[in-house]
Design a protein around this motif. Structure first.
Motif, mmCIF file in Angstrom:
data_model
loop_
_atom_site.group_PDB
_atom_site.id
_atom_site.type_symbol
_atom_site.label_atom_id
_atom_site.label_comp_id
_atom_site.label_asym_id
_atom_site.label_seq_id
_atom_site.Cartn_x
_atom_site.Cartn_y
_atom_site.Cartn_z
ATOM 1 N N HIS A 1 27.472 67.844 -8.709
ATOM 2 C CA HIS A 1 27.123 67.852 -7.292
ATOM 3 C C HIS A 1 26.658 69.222 -6.795
ATOM 4 O O HIS A 1 26.364 69.384 -5.617
ATOM 5 C CB HIS A 1 28.293 67.349 -6.436
ATOM 6 N N ILE B 1 37.825 58.791 -16.720
ATOM 7 C CA ILE B 1 38.274 59.808 -15.775
ATOM 8 C C ILE B 1 39.720 60.170 -16.083
ATOM 9 O O ILE B 1 40.406 59.476 -16.835
ATOM 10 C CB ILE B 1 38.155 59.331 -14.305
ATOM 11 N N ASP C 1 32.856 65.821 -10.944
ATOM 12 C CA ASP C 1 31.939 64.950 -11.683
ATOM 13 C C ASP C 1 31.133 65.818 -12.643
ATOM 14 O O ASP C 1 30.240 66.555 -12.226
ATOM 15 C CB ASP C 1 31.028 64.227 -10.692
ATOM 16 N N LEU D 1 31.498 61.828 -17.732
ATOM 17 C CA LEU D 1 30.344 60.957 -17.942
ATOM 18 C C LEU D 1 29.672 61.229 -19.287
ATOM 19 O O LEU D 1 29.231 62.345 -19.561
ATOM 20 C CB LEU D 1 29.334 61.156 -16.810
ATOM 21 N N HIS E 1 32.501 55.727 -9.873
ATOM 22 C CA HIS E 1 33.678 56.038 -10.703
ATOM 23 C C HIS E 1 34.989 55.975 -9.937
ATOM 24 O O HIS E 1 36.052 55.889 -10.536
ATOM 25 C CB HIS E 1 33.532 57.387 -11.422
ATOM 26 N N HIS F 1 35.667 63.423 -13.990
ATOM 27 C CA HIS F 1 34.888 62.321 -14.562
ATOM 28 C C HIS F 1 34.098 62.836 -15.769
ATOM 29 O O HIS F 1 33.267 63.725 -15.636
ATOM 30 C CB HIS F 1 33.939 61.771 -13.501
#
Length: 324
Positions: A204, A107, A192, A245, A132, A243
């Motif tokens: 999200h 992050i 995210d 990922l 996270h 973040h």
């Protein structure tokens, strides 16, 4: 000021962009961080970060000493299931702090205090609900929350005795928070990024494929997303962190005082937001998957892919069964 400490055990070689993670930590001077690691590489650690050199086996034994049953902790990634117990496991580091918590290293922080205001911290017992980043009020109730029952079932023993990751830091602890009426702040203060598209889209959203892509601008501790609105107007939004990922971010920086974060690089550019957005907000999925397959070429097999999805589904199903 309400005091916060973030605890990060990380074993093995620290990730490639660890220096940029530390840069973002350094601008959050009023938040303290503790890194437990066995990587003795030379770094310029920020003043608000304490480094404790230890081994995975030593931490494993420290955790085992807390319980009268045999835990299964065979690899560092499994520590994710134990995060919710850090207030119990690492109690020597949280003395004098009002909140303790944990975060990932993939992050990039913006200004934490711009989002974790005194009002938020005074009115909630837990901030964040994903693995996270999450912090807990430093009190017996929250430090021992993970040990509590859920509808008569003791979740933490099941998670700690399972070899595979059960996502207890997300699924199990959220079930316990709901069951025990813990005040959780669930604001979307983070970006995210979904790993399912090449360009940056937020996971999200209801539909990741219908939303506009974004890029980010980072400047001296301030993180903002950028996208183009109507009439080619630049729209900005501040975030506490982003973040990355499962993204292999490349560091192309010559100057870290201010830069852009684009798929999948950190880079300097003096030509402005509109230019950078239009140039790099491209959903090049073919390139994304080809690069991923090339990087993982020696690790991918049909059996590994099958076992990954089997184990992931099985772990989530077993935890969710307790909620039925």
């Amino acid at each position: 000021m309400i005091k916060i400490i973030i605890i990060i055990p990380y074993f093995g070689k620290l990730p490639p962009n660890f220096d940029l993670w530390m840069l973002s930590v350094s601008f959050n001077k009023t938040i303290d961080f503790v890194l437990l690691t066995d990587d003795y590489s030379s770094f310029e650690f920020p003043a608000n970060m304490k480094v404790v050199y230890t081994s995975f086996d030593e931490v494993k034994q420290k955790i085992q000493n807390l319980y009268d049953f045999r835990i299964l902790l065979t690899q560092p990634y499994k520590l994710c299931d134990f995060r919710v117990a850090y207030g119990d496991i690492f109690k020597e580091y949280i003395n004098g702090y009002d909140f303790w918590g944990y975060c990932d290293l993939d992050i990039m922080f913006g200004s934490i205090r711009n989002f974790l205001s005194e009002s938020v911290l005074n009115n909630y017992e837990r901030i964040g609900w994903l693995g996270h980043f999450s912090i807990y009020k430093n009190c017996e109730k929250l430090n021992q929350l993970y040990r509590q029952d859920y509808k008569g079932e003791v979740l933490f023993k099941k998670a700690f005795c399972e070899k595979r990751n059960t996502y207890f830091d997300e699924i199990g602890i959220n079930m316990l928070c709901d069951w025990h009426n813990i005040k959780v702040f669930k604001g979307l203060f983070f970006a995210d990024l979904t790993p399912l598209t090449y360009n940056f889209r937020l996971s999200h959203y209801v539909s990741i494929y219908k939303q506009p892509g974004v890029i980010f601008r980072y400047c001296k501790g301030m993180l903002k997303s950028i996208r183009m609105g109507e009439d080619a107007k630049v729209l900005e939004k501040e975030y506490m962190y982003v973040h990355f990922l499962r993204r292999r971010m490349k560091n192309k920086l010559k100057d870290v005082s201010g830069f852009y974060i684009v798929p999948n690089s950190f880079l300097n550019c003096s030509r402005g937001d509109s230019y950078v957005y239009n140039k790099y907000n491209v959903n090049n999925m073919l390139y994304y998957w080809l690069e991923l397959l090339w990087v993982k070429r020696n690790k991918i097999s049909i059996s590994k892919v099958y076992n990954y999805f089997k184990n992931r589904y099985g772990a989530i199903r077993n935890i969710k069964k307790l909620g039925e």
